[in-house]
Design an enzyme around this catalytic site. Structure first.
Site, PDB file in Angstrom:
ATOM      1  CD1 TRP A  99      -2.285  -1.948   1.624  1.00 31.29           C
ATOM      2  CD2 TRP A  99      -3.113  -1.081  -0.034  1.00 31.29           C
ATOM      3  NE1 TRP A  99      -3.366  -3.161   1.254  1.00 31.29           N
ATOM      4  CE2 TRP A  99      -3.777  -2.059  -0.067  1.00 31.29           C
ATOM      5  CE3 TRP A  99      -3.095  -0.410  -1.232  1.00 31.29           C
ATOM      6  CZ2 TRP A  99      -4.766  -2.573  -0.631  1.00 31.29           C
ATOM      7  CZ3 TRP A  99      -4.242  -0.683  -1.925  1.00 31.29           C
ATOM      8  CH2 TRP A  99      -5.183  -1.840  -1.747  1.00 31.29           C
TER       9      TRP A  99
ATOM     10  CG  ASP B  67      -3.459   4.252   4.072  1.00 30.89           C
ATOM     11  OD1 ASP B  67      -4.515   3.774   4.716  1.00 30.89           O
ATOM     12  OD2 ASP B  67      -3.348   3.576   3.025  1.00 30.89           O
TER      13      ASP B  67
ATOM     14  CE  LYS C 237      -9.436  -2.817   3.093  1.00 32.18           C
ATOM     15  NZ  LYS C 237      -7.985  -1.810   2.723  1.00 32.18           N
TER      16      LYS C 237
HETATM   17  C1  PLP Z   1      -7.472  -1.500   1.497  1.00 32.12           C
HETATM   18  C2  PLP Z   1      -6.574  -0.398   1.716  1.00 32.12           C
HETATM   19  C3  PLP Z   1      -6.364   0.564   0.567  1.00 32.12           C
HETATM   20  C4  PLP Z   1      -7.200   0.609  -0.352  1.00 32.12           C
HETATM   21  O1  PLP Z   1      -8.437   1.054  -0.215  1.00 32.12           O
HETATM   22  P1  PLP Z   1      -9.435   1.284  -1.402  1.00 32.12           P
HETATM   23  O2  PLP Z   1     -10.674   1.730  -0.587  1.00 32.12           O
HETATM   24  O3  PLP Z   1      -9.714  -0.011  -2.113  1.00 32.12           O
HETATM   25  O4  PLP Z   1      -8.956   2.387  -2.250  1.00 32.12           O
HETATM   26  C5  PLP Z   1      -5.187   1.581   0.886  1.00 32.12           C
HETATM   27  N1  PLP Z   1      -4.620   1.502   1.868  1.00 32.12           N
HETATM   28  C6  PLP Z   1      -4.590   0.548   2.893  1.00 32.12           C
HETATM   29  C7  PLP Z   1      -3.835   0.386   4.008  1.00 32.12           C
HETATM   30  C8  PLP Z   1      -5.573  -0.543   2.682  1.00 32.12           C
HETATM   31  O5  PLP Z   1      -5.855  -1.679   3.580  1.00 32.12           O
END
Ligand code: PLP
Length: 360
Positions: A102, A172, A196
């Site tokens: 990511w 993030d 998540k």
């Molecule tokens: C799932 C995830 C993403 C991407 O998320 P989307 O909603 O598919 O854009 C980005 N960063 C992390 C850490 C993730 O777990």
């Protein structure tokens, strides 16, 4: 009705009481004779839902008054571009720490907007740890420093908050927001996709310090200009109304559980069931350095890859679902977000012991 234990990395398990409440309120929310999905985002019912969700999130995370909470769309992936568009503020570059798939995606997107300095990386070590701050080569002129504070695929989590001085720290937190208390004041900006550890896909939460807004690049789409969205209570355009409603129910559920300090205790106990077991066996193995192991996403490999299919088939038959690891890591991955009850992890470890006994 039997429900499975869902170990998916995302979209992921939600608290059963939240789903039950949403079902009960589906056709008639609080006497409105409407579903939340059918409400105007500018009507008084939805405005109340939105305000309550924000207030509860602020209370849970202890978000200081000089931070705005935005409910946006586009996922964390949109933020990979939206962050540089908003936060460069006349500077030409930003620092990124590369700890996994990511971070890598965030880096390649940011490169469309600015010079990216990868100040530290664990890529050459297969993304199995978070580089210590002493190894970082930060640029003092960077517009911000970006970390992926929990790498969902590799299972690498920052259990410490980097010190970036006066340069804003951006995180993030998609896969571990709300899993434990976080000191929001240490960050300039936090973002997270909801699917998540919060709610349904389609909602993205951004928590941003006031002084970082208002200098977006001229090309920034209006709906992705933090200042515009902040000034319009995230309603510059139609927000993900149903997602905000479900997220709000999850926030109330978290408050009922005792808040984030309590969730941390529970999450530590859940993760320890797996990590302690890895210490006792050679049959299963965590690829991640001990200090950096995620409480939320736990990848592990079996002694032989040839056993993977049998493991998935037999665990699935026992109602333990979505354990297949990401193709870049292989093996298995158990995502054990807030909504995964400890009974689910106990059932998984019991299955793993039995599988080891038969195949070990
Ligand atoms: C799932 C995830 C993403 C991407 O998320 P989307 O909603 O598919 O854009 C980005 N960063 C992390 C850490 C993730 O777990």
């Amino acid at each position: 009705m039997a429900r499975v234990f869902n170990f998916s990395a995302g979209p992921a398990v939600l608290p059963e009481p939240v789903l039950a409440q949403a079902a009960a309120e589906m056709l008639d929310w609080h006497g409105s004779s409407m579903s939340v999905m059918e409400m105007s985002h500018r009507g008084k019912e939805f405005i109340a839902i939105h305000a309550q969700a924000e207030a509860d999130l602020r209370e849970l995370m202890g978000i200081p008054a000089n931070y705005k909470v935005l409910f946006l769309q586009g996922g964390a992936s949109a933020q990979f571009a939206v962050v540089p568009m908003n936060l460069l503020r006349g500077r030409s570059g930003a620092d990124y720490i590369n700890t996994g798939q990511w971070s890598k995606k965030a880096i390649s997107e940011a490169k469309k907007f600015c010079k990216v300095n990868v100040a530290a990386s664990s890529e050459s070590e297969g993304y199995t740890r978070a580089p210590k701050q002493a190894e970082w080569k930060l640029d003092p002129d960077a517009a911000y420093v970006h970390i992926t504070s929990n790498e969902t695929i590799g299972g690498v989590e920052f259990h410490w908050v980097p010190d970036t001085g006066s340069v804003p720290l951006v995180a993030d937190m998609s896969s571990h927001i709300l899993s434990r208390p976080m000191d929001v004041s240490r960050y300039g900006l936090i973002y997270a996709g909801a699917q998540k550890n919060i709610g349904p896909a389609g909602l993205t939460i951004v928590i941003v310090r006031d002084d970082l807004m208002g200098q977006a690049l001229p090309v920034t789409p209006t709906v992705f200009d933090y200042k515009v969205q902040a000034d319009n209570d995230s309603m510059s355009n139609t927000p993900a109304t149903y997602g905000i409603y479900i997220a709000g129910l999850v926030f109330q559920w978290l408050k009922k559980q005792g808040g984030l300090a309590k969730m941390e205790q529970i999450n530590r106990a859940k993760a320890a069931l797996l990590y302690d077991y890895f210490e006792q066996t050679e049959f299963y193995r965590s690829p991640v350095a001990r200090d950096d192991r995620s409480l939320m996403n736990i990848p592990f490999t079996l002694r032989s890859e040839a056993l993977d299919d049998a493991f998935l088939k037999e665990s699935g038959a026992q109602g333990l679902k979505q354990l297949k690891g990401h193709r870049s890591v292989g093996g298995m991955r158990a995502s054990i977000y807030n909504a995964m009850p400890i009974e689910g992890v106990q059932a998984l470890v019991q299955f793993m012991r039995e599988f080891e006994r038969k195949n070990g």
